[in-house]
Design a protein around this motif. Structure first.
Motif, PDB file in Angstrom:
ATOM      1  N   LYS A  36      36.349  36.743  43.833  1.00  8.83           N
ATOM      2  CA  LYS A  36      36.215  35.320  43.501  1.00  8.83           C
ATOM      3  C   LYS A  36      35.215  35.118  42.369  1.00  8.83           C
ATOM      4  O   LYS A  36      35.492  34.397  41.396  1.00  8.83           O
ATOM      5  N   GLU A  37      34.054  35.753  42.467  1.00 10.05           N
ATOM      6  CA  GLU A  37      33.011  35.579  41.462  1.00 10.05           C
ATOM      7  C   GLU A  37      33.462  36.118  40.102  1.00 10.05           C
ATOM      8  O   GLU A  37      33.224  35.497  39.060  1.00 10.05           O
ATOM      9  N   ILE A  38      34.109  37.275  40.105  1.00 12.02           N
ATOM     10  CA  ILE A  38      34.593  37.849  38.849  1.00 12.02           C
ATOM     11  C   ILE A  38      35.642  36.935  38.226  1.00 12.02           C
ATOM     12  O   ILE A  38      35.621  36.671  37.012  1.00 12.02           O
ATOM     13  N   THR A  39      36.565  36.446  39.049  1.00  7.20           N
ATOM     14  CA  THR A  39      37.610  35.555  38.537  1.00  7.20           C
ATOM     15  C   THR A  39      37.011  34.272  37.981  1.00  7.20           C
ATOM     16  O   THR A  39      37.439  33.777  36.929  1.00  7.20           O
ATOM     17  N   MET A  41      46.405  33.454  31.067  1.00  2.00           N
ATOM     18  CA  MET A  41      46.347  33.048  32.465  1.00  2.00           C
ATOM     19  C   MET A  41      47.216  33.957  33.333  1.00  2.00           C
ATOM     20  O   MET A  41      46.866  34.266  34.476  1.00  2.00           O
ATOM     21  N   TRP A  42      48.358  34.392  32.815  1.00  2.00           N
ATOM     22  CA  TRP A  42      49.185  35.365  33.541  1.00  2.00           C
ATOM     23  C   TRP A  42      48.382  36.645  33.764  1.00  2.00           C
ATOM     24  O   TRP A  42      48.376  37.205  34.861  1.00  2.00           O
ATOM     25  N   ALA A  43      47.678  37.101  32.732  1.00  2.00           N
ATOM     26  CA  ALA A  43      46.882  38.329  32.838  1.00  2.00           C
ATOM     27  C   ALA A  43      45.768  38.175  33.875  1.00  2.00           C
ATOM     28  O   ALA A  43      45.457  39.120  34.608  1.00  2.00           O
ATOM     29  N   VAL A  44      45.171  36.983  33.965  1.00  2.00           N
ATOM     30  CA  VAL A  44      44.138  36.752  34.976  1.00  2.00           C
ATOM     31  C   VAL A  44      44.732  36.873  36.377  1.00  2.00           C
ATOM     32  O   VAL A  44      44.116  37.449  37.282  1.00  2.00           O
ATOM     33  N   GLY A  45      45.938  36.328  36.569  1.00  2.00           N
ATOM     34  CA  GLY A  45      46.577  36.449  37.871  1.00  2.00           C
ATOM     35  C   GLY A  45      46.855  37.893  38.238  1.00  2.00           C
ATOM     36  O   GLY A  45      46.640  38.318  39.388  1.00  2.00           O
ATOM     37  N   LYS A 105      47.941  30.593  46.768  1.00  2.00           N
ATOM     38  CA  LYS A 105      48.254  29.454  45.915  1.00  2.00           C
ATOM     39  C   LYS A 105      47.763  29.680  44.487  1.00  2.00           C
ATOM     40  O   LYS A 105      48.472  29.373  43.515  1.00  2.00           O
ATOM     41  N   LEU A 106      46.560  30.210  44.360  1.00  2.00           N
ATOM     42  CA  LEU A 106      46.010  30.467  43.027  1.00  2.00           C
ATOM     43  C   LEU A 106      46.833  31.530  42.302  1.00  2.00           C
ATOM     44  O   LEU A 106      47.152  31.375  41.116  1.00  2.00           O
ATOM     45  N   LEU A 107      47.196  32.600  43.020  1.00  2.00           N
ATOM     46  CA  LEU A 107      48.004  33.648  42.399  1.00  2.00           C
ATOM     47  C   LEU A 107      49.353  33.105  41.940  1.00  2.00           C
ATOM     48  O   LEU A 107      49.825  33.428  40.840  1.00  2.00           O
ATOM     49  N   ARG A 108      49.988  32.270  42.775  1.00  2.00           N
ATOM     50  CA  ARG A 108      51.295  31.724  42.405  1.00  2.00           C
ATOM     51  C   ARG A 108      51.195  30.767  41.212  1.00  2.00           C
ATOM     52  O   ARG A 108      52.117  30.669  40.409  1.00  2.00           O
ATOM     53  N   SER A 109      50.074  30.072  41.101  1.00  2.00           N
ATOM     54  CA  SER A 109      49.914  29.152  39.970  1.00  2.00           C
ATOM     55  C   SER A 109      49.581  29.892  38.675  1.00  2.00           C
ATOM     56  O   SER A 109      49.862  29.385  37.580  1.00  2.00           O
ATOM     57  N   LEU A 110      49.004  31.075  38.814  1.00  2.00           N
ATOM     58  CA  LEU A 110      48.694  31.881  37.635  1.00  2.00           C
ATOM     59  C   LEU A 110      49.891  32.732  37.214  1.00  2.00           C
ATOM     60  O   LEU A 110      50.238  32.802  36.024  1.00  2.00           O
ATOM     61  N   ILE A 111      50.492  33.412  38.184  1.00  2.00           N
ATOM     62  CA  ILE A 111      51.644  34.279  37.889  1.00  2.00           C
ATOM     63  C   ILE A 111      52.912  33.439  38.044  1.00  2.00           C
ATOM     64  O   ILE A 111      53.703  33.614  38.972  1.00  2.00           O
ATOM     65  N   THR A 112      53.064  32.517  37.125  1.00  2.00           N
ATOM     66  CA  THR A 112      54.227  31.636  37.089  1.00  2.00           C
ATOM     67  C   THR A 112      55.070  32.001  35.862  1.00  2.00           C
ATOM     68  O   THR A 112      54.533  32.054  34.750  1.00  2.00           O
ATOM     69  N   PRO A 113      56.359  32.255  36.023  1.00  2.00           N
ATOM     70  CA  PRO A 113      57.182  32.697  34.890  1.00  2.00           C
ATOM     71  C   PRO A 113      57.206  31.711  33.726  1.00  2.00           C
ATOM     72  O   PRO A 113      57.066  32.106  32.572  1.00  2.00           O
TER      73      PRO A 113
END
Length: 408
Positions: A104-107, A195-199, A270-278
């Motif tokens: 969490k802190e790194i993200t 943002m995809w890369a962050v996910g 939820k955060l992962l799905r919002s970041l890794i969105t096609p």
């Protein structure tokens, strides 16, 4: 882009760009050496990193500190702070449980850095663990590094297919972009690729693996050709499953989150799905991601994981770490230069003293010779000629003697 190591190697670059270690007085600096190209367009590309580092220099708590640059006929040298604890990829491999606790802190720190970059119209385009440096283990502090392929979006658009396999956003991949549901394919893309890369990176911190990897007997023929790249796409010893990625982008498969531990991880999911969105148009921005419930909550990073212990300093591979022998070598060079300087100053001083002594010697002996000569010459003449020593009478006596000789 080719490169040449002039200093001790520190980090192994992925694009032929080298980092070196240089001791300056009592501290170390990381020096990135980039070989120039013969074309002006390529040379401008190399200077983009310098421009980006200059723009974020006032935020050195988020990005690697920029210390300056210079160039010669062949190379461009970029001096940055040397971070001895290495990058996040080493910690994911060696201290995965601790990294999971700090996910969490790194993200959050990474998203804060990307928020700044995107506000300056800068797209990093290569967010991955190797480019996240551990500036401090306790308290944990990370910095974003390597802007070698970053792009400043001012009067241009993002078109180049560049980045690292596994962290590519689907809109960059030539074949996959046509499979994205509800997205009009285009050769252009936006900073949503970061943002995809962050996910992907968050998923890797939580599970030690990136999503969309081939697992078990899932390797079917043709599965690696969907992106237009045949083979060679290995991550963590596994190959990317382009078939699964294609199905996910088309909306026929769900995001593979099976490696996440069972439990109440709804907020993380939820955060992962919002970041890794096609579809990049539906992908969350850095500003909105920082307002996510999981990021803002004060609860432990992952359900069931207690507050982590301080991240231990990573023992770097001796071939990458600065060696004491080299530090002593530079100390010896400093001493040698100091000794040579003292010797040279002594030579100059002795030369000045010698010239002064010679001048004084000449003046002194000239005075003595002139005085002694003025006293001895009349006496010697008087002895030789047997005449009165009075110098004034010598001509008169000589005249008298001449006249007497004429009479005789």
């Amino acid at each position: 882009m080719s490169s040449n190591w002039k200093l001790q190697t520190i980090f192994d670059g992925d694009r032929g760009v080298n980092h070196g270690l240089k001791k300056w007085k009592t501290s170390f600096r990381a020096v990135k050496t980039i070989q120039k190209s013969t074309t002006n367009r390529a040379s401008r590309k190399y200077l983009t990193e310098v421009e980006v580092l200059s723009r974020v220099a006032h935020r050195d708590y988020l990005f690697v500190k920029f210390l300056g640059w210079y160039e010669d006929k062949t190379f461009i040298y970029i001096a940055m702070e040397f971070i001895k604890d290495g990058d996040l990829s080493n910690y994911i491999q060696n201290y995965q449980p601790e990294v999971k606790g700090y996910a969490k802190e790194i993200t959050k720190q990474l998203l804060t850095g990307l928020e700044v970059l995107h506000s300056l119209n800068i797209c990093h385009r290569d967010s991955k663990p190797k480019n996240i440096l551990i500036a401090s283990c306790n308290p944990l502090h990370v910095k974003i590094a390597d802007f070698g392929i970053a792009k400043i979006e001012m009067d241009t658009v993002l078109r180049t297919h560049i980045g690292t396999h596994g962290y590519f956003a689907p809109e960059i991949m030539p074949m996959i972009r046509y499979e994205i549901k509800g997205f009009k394919p285009s050769t252009q893309y936006t900073n949503a690729v970061d943002m995809w890369a962050v996910g992907v990176l968050l998923h890797e911190m939580l599970t030690s693996e990136i999503p969309f990897l081939l697992r078990g007997n899932d390797n079917t023929s043709g599965s690696t050709t969907c992106s237009g790249v045949v083979g060679g796409n290995m991550m963590h010893g596994k190959e990317l499953d382009f078939r699964l990625l294609k199905e996910f982008c088309a909306g026929r498969e769900d995001l593979p989150l099976g490696l996440l531990e069972s439990g109440n991880n709804t907020e993380v999911s939820k955060l992962l799905r919002s970041l890794i969105t096609p579809n990049p148009n539906h992908r969350i921005s850095a500003v909105l991601a920082l307002r996510n419930e999981w990021i803002e909550s004060s609860r432990p990073n992952v359900e069931g994981v207690s507050e982590p212990d301080p991240l231990p300093p990573l023992s770097m591979d001796p071939k990458w770490a600065p060696r004491q022998v080299e530090a002593q070598y530079y100390d010896y060079l400093d001493c040698l230069w100091m000794i040579l300087g003292i010797i040279w100053a002594g030579v100059l001083y002795c030369n000045c003293v010698w010239k002064r002594l010679v001048t004084t010697y000449r003046e002194y002996w000239g005075f003595i010779v002139s005085r002694v000569g003025s006293m001895l010459v009349p006496v010697l003449l008087s002895r030789l000629l047997a005449i009165d020593p009075a110098v004034g009478r010598i001509p008169q006596q000589l005249g008298d003697m001449w006249r007497e000789k004429e009479r005789g």
